[in-house]
Design a protein around this motif. Sequence first.
Motif, PDB file in Angstrom:
ATOM      1  N   GLY A 249     168.132  12.256  31.935  1.00 22.20           N
ATOM      2  CA  GLY A 249     167.099  11.384  31.379  1.00 22.20           C
ATOM      3  C   GLY A 249     167.610  10.147  30.692  1.00 22.20           C
ATOM      4  N   HIS A 250     168.929  10.099  30.441  1.00 22.66           N
ATOM      5  CA  HIS A 250     169.474   9.010  29.632  1.00 22.66           C
ATOM      6  C   HIS A 250     169.689   7.713  30.409  1.00 22.66           C
ATOM      7  CE1 HIS A 250     169.953  12.218  26.777  1.00 22.66           C
ATOM      8  NE2 HIS A 250     170.515  11.431  25.893  1.00 22.66           N
ATOM      9  N   THR A 251     170.011   7.809  31.696  1.00 24.79           N
ATOM     10  CA  THR A 251     170.210   6.572  32.463  1.00 24.79           C
ATOM     11  C   THR A 251     168.917   5.765  32.499  1.00 24.79           C
ATOM     12  OG1 THR A 251     171.945   7.603  33.782  1.00 24.79           O
ATOM     13  CG2 THR A 251     170.899   5.632  34.697  1.00 24.79           C
ATOM     14  N   PHE A 252     167.814   6.439  32.795  1.00 24.15           N
ATOM     15  CA  PHE A 252     166.506   5.783  32.745  1.00 24.15           C
ATOM     16  C   PHE A 252     166.129   5.435  31.306  1.00 24.15           C
ATOM     17  CE2 PHE A 252     166.294   8.369  36.644  1.00 24.15           C
ATOM     18  CZ  PHE A 252     165.846   7.415  37.561  1.00 24.15           C
ATOM     19  N   GLY A 253     166.407   6.361  30.384  1.00 24.55           N
ATOM     20  CA  GLY A 253     166.031   6.141  28.988  1.00 24.55           C
ATOM     21  C   GLY A 253     166.731   4.958  28.358  1.00 24.55           C
ATOM     22  N   HIS A 254     168.023   4.808  28.636  1.00 22.04           N
ATOM     23  CA  HIS A 254     168.752   3.663  28.098  1.00 22.04           C
ATOM     24  C   HIS A 254     168.211   2.354  28.660  1.00 22.04           C
ATOM     25  CE1 HIS A 254     172.580   6.185  26.968  1.00 22.04           C
ATOM     26  NE2 HIS A 254     171.554   6.411  26.185  1.00 22.04           N
ATOM     27  N   ALA A 255     167.773   2.382  29.920  1.00 22.24           N
ATOM     28  CA  ALA A 255     167.165   1.178  30.500  1.00 22.24           C
ATOM     29  C   ALA A 255     165.881   0.819  29.763  1.00 22.24           C
ATOM     30  CB  ALA A 255     166.883   1.406  31.985  1.00 22.24           C
ATOM     31  N   ILE A 256     165.097   1.826  29.386  1.00 22.06           N
ATOM     32  CA  ILE A 256     163.877   1.576  28.610  1.00 22.06           C
ATOM     33  C   ILE A 256     164.219   0.953  27.264  1.00 22.06           C
ATOM     34  CG2 ILE A 256     161.981   2.709  27.382  1.00 22.06           C
ATOM     35  CD1 ILE A 256     161.908   4.769  29.687  1.00 22.06           C
ATOM     36  N   GLU A 257     165.199   1.531  26.574  1.00 18.63           N
ATOM     37  CA  GLU A 257     165.570   1.020  25.247  1.00 18.63           C
ATOM     38  C   GLU A 257     166.092  -0.409  25.326  1.00 18.63           C
ATOM     39  OE1 GLU A 257     167.301   4.043  22.345  1.00 18.63           O
ATOM     40  OE2 GLU A 257     167.819   4.939  24.277  1.00 18.63           O
ATOM     41  N   SER A 258     166.959  -0.676  26.300  1.00 21.60           N
ATOM     42  CA  SER A 258     167.518  -2.020  26.451  1.00 21.60           C
ATOM     43  C   SER A 258     166.437  -3.006  26.896  1.00 21.60           C
ATOM     44  CB  SER A 258     168.667  -2.019  27.467  1.00 21.60           C
ATOM     45  OG  SER A 258     169.704  -1.166  27.062  1.00 21.60           O
ATOM     46  N   GLY A 259     165.606  -2.574  27.843  1.00 19.29           N
ATOM     47  CA  GLY A 259     164.613  -3.476  28.405  1.00 19.29           C
ATOM     48  C   GLY A 259     163.525  -3.870  27.432  1.00 19.29           C
ATOM     49  N   LEU A 260     163.135  -2.943  26.555  1.00 20.15           N
ATOM     50  CA  LEU A 260     162.084  -3.231  25.573  1.00 20.15           C
ATOM     51  C   LEU A 260     162.631  -3.871  24.302  1.00 20.15           C
ATOM     52  CD1 LEU A 260     159.833  -0.027  25.723  1.00 20.15           C
ATOM     53  CD2 LEU A 260     159.403  -2.256  26.768  1.00 20.15           C
ATOM     54  N   GLY A 261     163.935  -3.743  24.085  1.00 19.14           N
ATOM     55  CA  GLY A 261     164.531  -4.165  22.811  1.00 19.14           C
ATOM     56  C   GLY A 261     164.747  -2.937  21.953  1.00 19.14           C
ATOM     57  N   TYR A 262     165.963  -2.787  21.421  1.00 24.84           N
ATOM     58  CA  TYR A 262     166.321  -1.583  20.678  1.00 24.84           C
ATOM     59  C   TYR A 262     165.379  -1.348  19.501  1.00 24.84           C
ATOM     60  CZ  TYR A 262     170.605  -1.986  23.384  1.00 24.84           C
ATOM     61  OH  TYR A 262     171.515  -2.095  24.414  1.00 24.84           O
ATOM     62  N   GLY A 263     164.842  -0.131  19.440  1.00 22.37           N
ATOM     63  CA  GLY A 263     163.956   0.234  18.345  1.00 22.37           C
ATOM     64  C   GLY A 263     162.494   0.256  18.720  1.00 22.37           C
ATOM     65  N   ALA A 264     162.107  -0.381  19.829  1.00 25.33           N
ATOM     66  CA  ALA A 264     160.701  -0.364  20.240  1.00 25.33           C
ATOM     67  C   ALA A 264     160.271   1.063  20.569  1.00 25.33           C
ATOM     68  CB  ALA A 264     160.490  -1.284  21.435  1.00 25.33           C
ATOM     69  N   TRP A 265     161.095   1.769  21.300  1.00 33.96           N
ATOM     70  CA  TRP A 265     160.926   3.205  21.527  1.00 33.96           C
ATOM     71  C   TRP A 265     162.078   3.922  20.837  1.00 33.96           C
ATOM     72  CZ3 TRP A 265     158.912   5.688  26.606  1.00 33.96           C
ATOM     73  CH2 TRP A 265     157.732   5.072  27.010  1.00 33.96           C
ATOM     74  N   LEU A 266     161.793   5.095  20.271  1.00 27.26           N
ATOM     75  CA  LEU A 266     162.869   5.929  19.757  1.00 27.26           C
ATOM     76  C   LEU A 266     163.677   6.477  20.927  1.00 27.26           C
ATOM     77  CD1 LEU A 266     161.012   7.968  16.970  1.00 27.26           C
ATOM     78  CD2 LEU A 266     162.431   5.926  16.704  1.00 27.26           C
ATOM     79  N   HIS A 267     164.943   6.793  20.654  1.00 24.73           N
ATOM     80  CA  HIS A 267     165.826   7.276  21.711  1.00 24.73           C
ATOM     81  C   HIS A 267     165.243   8.501  22.417  1.00 24.73           C
ATOM     82  CE1 HIS A 267     169.441   8.303  23.888  1.00 24.73           C
ATOM     83  NE2 HIS A 267     169.512   9.467  23.289  1.00 24.73           N
ATOM     84  N   GLY A 268     164.755   9.452  21.641  1.00 21.90           N
ATOM     85  CA  GLY A 268     164.203  10.662  22.237  1.00 21.90           C
ATOM     86  C   GLY A 268     162.967  10.400  23.073  1.00 21.90           C
ATOM     87  N   GLU A 269     162.165   9.425  22.670  1.00 22.48           N
ATOM     88  CA  GLU A 269     160.995   9.053  23.462  1.00 22.48           C
ATOM     89  C   GLU A 269     161.414   8.509  24.816  1.00 22.48           C
ATOM     90  OE1 GLU A 269     158.020   7.840  19.743  1.00 22.48           O
ATOM     91  OE2 GLU A 269     159.308   6.327  20.668  1.00 22.48           O
ATOM     92  N   ALA A 270     162.424   7.638  24.812  1.00 18.80           N
ATOM     93  CA  ALA A 270     162.916   7.065  26.068  1.00 18.80           C
ATOM     94  C   ALA A 270     163.548   8.144  26.941  1.00 18.80           C
ATOM     95  CB  ALA A 270     163.920   5.956  25.765  1.00 18.80           C
ATOM     96  N   VAL A 271     164.249   9.086  26.337  1.00 17.95           N
ATOM     97  CA  VAL A 271     164.857  10.175  27.103  1.00 17.95           C
ATOM     98  C   VAL A 271     163.782  11.052  27.742  1.00 17.95           C
ATOM     99  CG1 VAL A 271     166.176  12.329  26.871  1.00 17.95           C
ATOM    100  CG2 VAL A 271     167.042  10.216  25.857  1.00 17.95           C
TER     101      VAL A 271
END
Length: 363
Positions: A249-271
């Motif tokens: 889940g982290h490869t997709f999740g890290h893309a969410i965090e980077s794409g939205l800007g760090y902090g917009a989604w919590l790490h666990g939410e993106a995972v």
Amino acid sequence: MTFQTLELQLQGHSYPIHIGSGVLSNTVLFQRALKGQRRVAIVTNETVAPYYLDTLVKTLGGCECTPTAIVLPDGEKYKNWETLNLIFDGLLKQACDRKTPIIALGGGVIGDMAGFAAATYQRGVPFIQVPTTLLSQVDSSVGGKTAINHPLGKNMVGAFYQPDAVIADTDTLRTLPDRELAAGLAEVVKYGALGNLPFFEWIEANIDLLVARDPDALQKAILQSCKDKASIVEQDEKEVGIRAWLNLGHTFGHAIESGLGYGAWLHGEAVAAGMIMAATVSQLMGLIPEADVQRLKQLLVRCGLPVVGPKLGAARYIELMSLDKKVESGKIRFVLLEQLGRAVIRSDVPNVLLTQAIEMCCE
């Protein structure tokens, strides 16, 4: 005070993981971890400090230690070079030497930054993890990954640096916001999904207790998560093989965090959303049935987590994932499910299928 201890055993370096109620006040555990040092630097943040800094300082006083506190701003967006330098500033101003232990008091961001500082300050100083969030207690405090973010990618600058001890007080979860608790549950579910079907089934049966913060249920979930992670890290400390499973889940999740800007989604939410994307890819590749994807989705919803990713566009997701640390020879290595409870690493996902999965999973 009740706690349980397990040992993470690596070649040349092993350390205890203490999990339970009241361990933040357990002088004996900290004395063992400090190994006779009388000076210590505590790295924490503005949110955690008002709750737990005084308790830790009092405990260290019982160890005849003189602590200095370095209080950082709170949030994923501060996990960068500028904030890392605030740690170095504090260490240098207090003339901390290479024997001065650094204690990380906080969640995953604090643990990652304090650990990276410990790995690099004077080429390495002792390090103790005192995680205060569920996510950090079940995942980021264990295993020695330390890092800061880069604007182009999450956790792209860091080091493997194992702590001397992990001391996880489950009482700190009482003050954790509901959203942060849910984010931690994403990592708990991950352990069941990637390699422990009986644990996954236990989570399904006990999710209401976990969401309600039942102390016994939480302690069992944390202990089992740490056991599962320790078992994998002991086999593959530097992530050359099966440790990559932990990135489900982290490869997709890290893309969410980077794409939205760090902090917009919590790490666990993106995972959580990332796990559904990975499961959907697994389904489209014929590895698992749709019923397994739905089962995982239902559990994450019961945790209070998002199961639909933000609509960044498939091309943007693929661009961001191409910067992932798991890319080898230009190919993205995905952690997929060959069945619920067993992960597999694949680098042969066709772009057409990947695009289809992303579009299916994003709103």
